[in-house]
Design a protein around this motif. Sequence first.
Motif, PDB file in Angstrom:
ATOM      1  N   ASP A  27     -13.106  -2.037 -31.998  1.00  0.00           N
ATOM      2  CA  ASP A  27     -13.277  -2.547 -33.355  1.00  0.00           C
ATOM      3  C   ASP A  27     -14.750  -2.793 -33.618  1.00  0.00           C
ATOM      4  O   ASP A  27     -15.522  -3.043 -32.699  1.00  0.00           O
ATOM      5  CB  ASP A  27     -12.491  -3.846 -33.541  1.00  0.00           C
ATOM      6  CG  ASP A  27     -12.716  -4.834 -32.418  1.00  0.00           C
ATOM      7  OD1 ASP A  27     -13.871  -5.160 -32.114  1.00  0.00           O
ATOM      8  OD2 ASP A  27     -11.713  -5.278 -31.822  1.00  0.00           O
ATOM      9  N   GLU A  28     -15.129  -2.681 -34.871  1.00  0.00           N
ATOM     10  CA  GLU A  28     -16.481  -3.060 -35.285  1.00  0.00           C
ATOM     11  C   GLU A  28     -16.335  -4.162 -36.300  1.00  0.00           C
ATOM     12  O   GLU A  28     -15.559  -4.038 -37.250  1.00  0.00           O
ATOM     13  CB  GLU A  28     -17.212  -1.857 -35.893  1.00  0.00           C
ATOM     14  CG  GLU A  28     -17.727  -0.918 -34.829  1.00  0.00           C
ATOM     15  CD  GLU A  28     -18.377   0.329 -35.405  1.00  0.00           C
ATOM     16  OE1 GLU A  28     -18.607   0.377 -36.627  1.00  0.00           O
ATOM     17  OE2 GLU A  28     -18.624   1.247 -34.607  1.00  0.00           O
ATOM     18  N   GLN A  29     -17.071  -5.253 -36.078  1.00  0.00           N
ATOM     19  CA  GLN A  29     -16.884  -6.415 -36.935  1.00  0.00           C
ATOM     20  C   GLN A  29     -18.212  -6.900 -37.497  1.00  0.00           C
ATOM     21  O   GLN A  29     -19.240  -6.819 -36.845  1.00  0.00           O
ATOM     22  CB  GLN A  29     -16.219  -7.554 -36.142  1.00  0.00           C
ATOM     23  CG  GLN A  29     -14.913  -7.118 -35.489  1.00  0.00           C
ATOM     24  CD  GLN A  29     -14.113  -8.273 -34.924  1.00  0.00           C
ATOM     25  OE1 GLN A  29     -14.149  -9.390 -35.427  1.00  0.00           O
ATOM     26  NE2 GLN A  29     -13.352  -7.994 -33.875  1.00  0.00           N
ATOM     27  N   GLU A  30     -18.135  -7.405 -38.699  1.00  0.00           N
ATOM     28  CA  GLU A  30     -19.263  -8.084 -39.338  1.00  0.00           C
ATOM     29  C   GLU A  30     -18.669  -9.158 -40.236  1.00  0.00           C
ATOM     30  O   GLU A  30     -17.443  -9.246 -40.354  1.00  0.00           O
ATOM     31  CB  GLU A  30     -20.105  -7.094 -40.156  1.00  0.00           C
ATOM     32  CG  GLU A  30     -21.488  -6.804 -39.587  1.00  0.00           C
ATOM     33  CD  GLU A  30     -22.264  -8.068 -39.177  1.00  0.00           C
ATOM     34  OE1 GLU A  30     -22.153  -9.100 -39.874  1.00  0.00           O
ATOM     35  OE2 GLU A  30     -22.966  -8.027 -38.150  1.00  0.00           O
ATOM     36  N   GLY A  31     -19.480  -9.957 -40.864  1.00  0.00           N
ATOM     37  CA  GLY A  31     -18.950 -10.959 -41.777  1.00  0.00           C
ATOM     38  C   GLY A  31     -18.133 -10.278 -42.869  1.00  0.00           C
ATOM     39  O   GLY A  31     -18.656  -9.467 -43.621  1.00  0.00           O
TER      40      GLY A  31
END
Lengths: 264, 386
Positions: B53-57
């Motif tokens: 997964d790639e996560q950011e705000g």
Amino acid sequence: MSGKSKPKVAVWKFASCDGCQLSLLDCEDELLALTEEIEIANFPEASRAVVKGPYDLSLVEGSITTPDDLSRIQEIRRLSKTLVTIGACATAGGIQALRNFKDIHEFVSIVYASPEFISTLDQSTPISSHIKVDFELRGCPVSKAQLVEVISAYLNQRTPNTPAHSTCVECKRRGTVCVMVAKGTMCLGPVTHAGCDALCPTYNRGCYGCFGPQENPNTISLGDRLREQGADSAEVVRAFRSFNAGAEAFLKESERHEKENQKH
Amino acid sequence: MNKPGVIDREGLNRLIQTLIGRGYQVVGPTVRDEAIVYDNVFSIEDLPAGWTDEQEGGTYRLKKRSDDALFGYTLGPHSWKRFLHPPERRLWQAQKDSLDFDIVPEQPDNTKYAFLGMRSCELHAIAIQDKVFIQSPHTDLHYQSLRQNALFVAVNCGQAGNTCFCVSMQTGPKVEAGYDLVLTEILDDSHHSFLIEAGSEAGKNILEEVKAGPAGAGEIKKAEEIVTNTAKQMGRAMETGNIKELLYENLEHPAWGEIAERCLSCANCTMVCPTCFCSTVEDVTDVAGDHAERWQKWDSCFTMDFSSIHGGAVRNSTQSRYRQWMTHKLASWQDQFDTSGCVGCGRCITWCPVGIDLTREVAVIRESTTCQEENFSGSEAQNENS
């Protein structure tokens, strides 16, 4: 209620699609139990028979759109001990409140062969703009579980459980993955009143805002975020202008993006 | 005493079968609706092989990896909270008879869960919820029953996400306590294996049945390197020194108002938080009024009902509600439970639809306070590393 006469319940229709009344008919499992406890005095979708008022509980569907509606709603209020509005039309003016943004006379002249026979108001307004409403049940249509809950609460003299928090709470309780965060789908859930048990996000769609604004809707922040995620101003206007276009928080936000759209 | 062993993919499958054979309901990571969520697992085929997964705000995206790692993701939206402290639960029912009514309490759930793939921050979160639900004057019997029956198979994180900050909160990434078994996934061009260690008698007993091979010094070293490397990848950091005093002294800081302009008060942060424990109760009756039920449901300090008392809601503004949440999580939680309420998992950042980031908000308050101090005394900002 044993030994006493059953409370008289009436269902009234104004400008609407009848979907909320049908939600009551859809309560198949509970309908028999309901008729044990209440006397249906008026229910246009179910029967033509009308029992004379006064009524203990009136369920009002639809918005006020004609001069006749204006006087009829006053009469219904006069005859009703408790009056509950059901659905987006009755609580926010409904989809037909889209007329509020345009000139109704132009529509009438285009649509009808003999416009002189049409008697209509230039705005579609919620019932609460005209009379005192004891309780508002949201939704387009209302949730049948919530409708039974409201009647049940009335019969048992308690407060109905119809939380006014966001639809997100329902998504999270169900374990639905956030479509906005995980897919960038346009979703009104964060500003929308709970009640549908997060139906659309659970089926991979963004929330359409059928239950209108939640108790504390930050539509400006959500509107800005939808734009950041790639929606253009016209799309945001359309998102806020559906079944609850006339609800204040949605109305203001759609106008904000409309102004921006007109600038471009 | 607990010598690490090594298993391959088949060995991991044997572990799952062993757990099922011993009556556990195995719950672990699976792919659903473009995210990794916790659900029933029956074999390694159910695990998210090759997914990350790639996560950011405010953003989460499921992505394909270049390898077949089974635990090669960071964290999904769900926490184990939904199993031990379920979102909706009936507390009791009442039935009316001719004269009186009978109350039928709900029996505690005795499901035996085996959680597979738990991360260090998640074990810390459960230790915090244990304090709330078990080690408090009002023990939640349902939670206690599930908790006592549960078996924890943890995994050392092989990578950190952009919203992770467990290093700051001293809750990871290395699994150090509270587990029955812990795995480290070792993956290179030639082989795919798992270092496995027991952390309890129950874990040891299961490990014997799984029949792990002995771990070589190379594998042990490799596993150490993996978790050390993960610790260097934290996407976020939070300065925690004097954080309680910092927040208590800044209850009227302009930052709260600025956050409130963005905050949707949608409650997502509290729902995804693995330590947030608040619930409400709803009393319902049937139409006839002969049957009543009381339900417990997840609630949030972001709703109006939450602070409703006689006369109305106490915290009317979004500003006051966000402040309540953050100061409780990071400050008054310490007074209440002798620990921070934050484990640095970053879910509240990722799953906030508008990406509000508590690490940033704390930094904003800290920086402005430090600036003020500098202005007053001209002294250098103190280094408050805890």
